[in-house]
Design an enzyme around this catalytic site. Structure first.
Site, PDB file in Angstrom:
ATOM      1  N   CYS A 142       0.803  -1.281   0.130  1.00 39.94           N
ATOM      2  CA  CYS A 142      -0.039  -0.055   0.241  1.00 39.94           C
ATOM      3  C   CYS A 142       0.867   1.184   0.027  1.00 39.94           C
ATOM      4  CB  CYS A 142      -1.073   0.022   1.232  1.00 39.94           C
ATOM      5  SG  CYS A 142      -1.946   1.604   1.539  1.00 39.94           S
ATOM      6  N   CYS A 145      -0.277   4.116   2.316  1.00 37.36           N
ATOM      7  CA  CYS A 145       0.044   3.868   3.547  1.00 37.36           C
ATOM      8  C   CYS A 145       1.432   4.128   4.116  1.00 37.36           C
ATOM      9  CB  CYS A 145      -0.347   2.343   4.204  1.00 37.36           C
ATOM     10  SG  CYS A 145      -2.093   1.756   3.413  1.00 37.36           S
ATOM     11  N   ASP A 146       2.404   3.436   3.283  1.00 43.47           N
ATOM     12  CA  ASP A 146       3.816   3.527   3.394  1.00 43.47           C
ATOM     13  C   ASP A 146       4.616   4.314   2.727  1.00 43.47           C
ATOM     14  OD1 ASP A 146       3.087   1.444   5.258  1.00 43.47           O
ATOM     15  OD2 ASP A 146       3.228  -0.291   3.973  1.00 43.47           O
TER      16      ASP A 146
END
Ligand code: NAP
Length: 335
Positions: A142, A145-146
């Site tokens: 993701c 997300c990261d």
């Protein structure tokens, strides 16, 4: 043994747990069939259990870890009386009223007046050795997300669809370089995303290439690539690798009972309604596009409110007979 409940929520990620908070707080009896822990976590909770820091969930200015967010949601749901039951739905019968759901193993069955499906989706993985071990150590599923954690890194993205290009474009804000690794000589992604990627100088594409080995011990240091046209190998030195080869919604157990789209996602209409009145869906199992913890939680709230309304109408005989499934032959009491 068959237990009865007003609401049975299948899935214990942010969508299911948010639905549990709302329905339990509305004084309904609620059971959450929360799934099973993955190989890398000791409690169920879906994809957030595989996520380290979540920095974009509103309300947490200092971020929160995925497992902590799940722990807090579980605590909040149980505080209002939701019962969390480990296990997966092994067999469901949605053509009868009340609905009937059997739990994997010998964990019994539930008879429910309404069902909220929140079984999520899983990222399609390459299936290579050490792939799971390196998640959170350079390998991610993701970018939203990261990506932030890879500022200044050389990164690769595997895939050639819309997700791969969107992730590559997003990652180019942080990374020093982004290499798209694609197994063919043509991208599947939409032309508009292709054009945007072509204009981004940090992005290059390795055509006709498949990843066949992760390099590095505790953290990712590179990936070994095989050129499918020549058969030759080389190592691409990258410290971040994002998998964007598609998602698989967890809908197998509902196939044939609820309408699925071409990609296998549950079809919802009018908010969270599925094709069976009294059965609602929320979170990634019905969302091929947004797939964020906050959108899952938001749709979990919608499903809870829809289920509450349905049960209210049922209690006051306001549901048209044509929308009601046949009553099950024997459903009385806990056995
Ligand atoms: P997708 O369209 O199925 O693309 C998956 C990509 O991964 C394909 O290029 C495929 O290669 C490749 N792939 C699959 N298995 C692989 C493997 N084992 N090894 C290497 N490569 C592999 O999936 P997606 O990109 O996640 O998109 C899913 C759906 O959501 C699509 O309908 C997409 O349009 C939509 N979506 C839309 C947007 C947007 O509109 N902004 C953003 C994201 C997703 P091949 O091409 O060779 O099959």
């Amino acid at each position: 043994m068959t237990d009865q409940t007003d609401v049975l929520i299948v899935g214990g990620g942010p969508a299911g747990l948010t639905a549990a908070i709302y329905t339990a707080r509305a004084a309904l009896t609620v059971v959450v069939l929360e799934g099973e822990p993955s190989s890398t976590s000791d409690q169920p909770g879906g994809q957030l259990m595989l996520t380290t820091d979540v920095e974009n969930y509103p309300g947490f200015p200092n971020g929160v870890t995925g497992p902590q967010l799940i722990t807090d949601l579980r605590e909040q749901a149980t505080k209002f009386g939701a019962r969390l039951v480990p296990g997966k739905a092994a067999r469901v019968k949605l053509d009868r009223s009340p609905f009937h759901v059997e739990v994997s193993g010998d964990a019994g069955a539930f008879s429910a007046r309404s069902v909220i499906v929140a079984t999520g989706s899983r990222t399609r993985m390459l299936g290579l050795p050490r792939e799971q071990d390196l998640i959170g150590r350079g390998v991610s599923t993701c970018a939203t997300c990261d990506g932030f954690f890879f500022r200044g890194h050389d990164i690769a993205v595997v895939g050639g669809g819309d997700s791969a290009l969107e992730e590559a474009l997003f990652l180019s804000r942080f990374a020093r370089s982004v290499t798209i690794i694609h197994r063919r000589d043509e991208l599947r992604a939409s032309k508009i995303l292709q054009a945007r990627a072509e204009r981004e100088p940090k992005i290059t594409v390795r055509w006709n290439s498949v990843l066949d080995e992760f390099v590095g011990n505790d953290r990712l240091e590179g990936v070994r690539l095989r050129d499918t046209t020549t058969g030759s190998h080389d190592v691409l030195p990258v410290t971040g690798l994002f998998l964007a080869i598609g998602h698989l919604p967890n809908t197998a157990v509902f196939d044939g009972q609820l309408e699925l789209d071409d990609l296998g996602y549950l079809v919802t209409r009018r908010g969270s309604a599925t094709t069976v009145p009294g059965v609602f869906a929320c979170g990634d199992v019905q969302d091929p596009v947004y797939r964020q913890a906050i959108t899952s939680a938001g749709s979990g709230c919608m499903a809870a409110l829809d289920a509450e309304r349905w049960l209210e109408e049922l209690a006051h005989d306001l549901v048209p007979a044509s929308e009601l499934a046949e009553p099950a032959a024997s459903t009385s009491g806990s056995v």
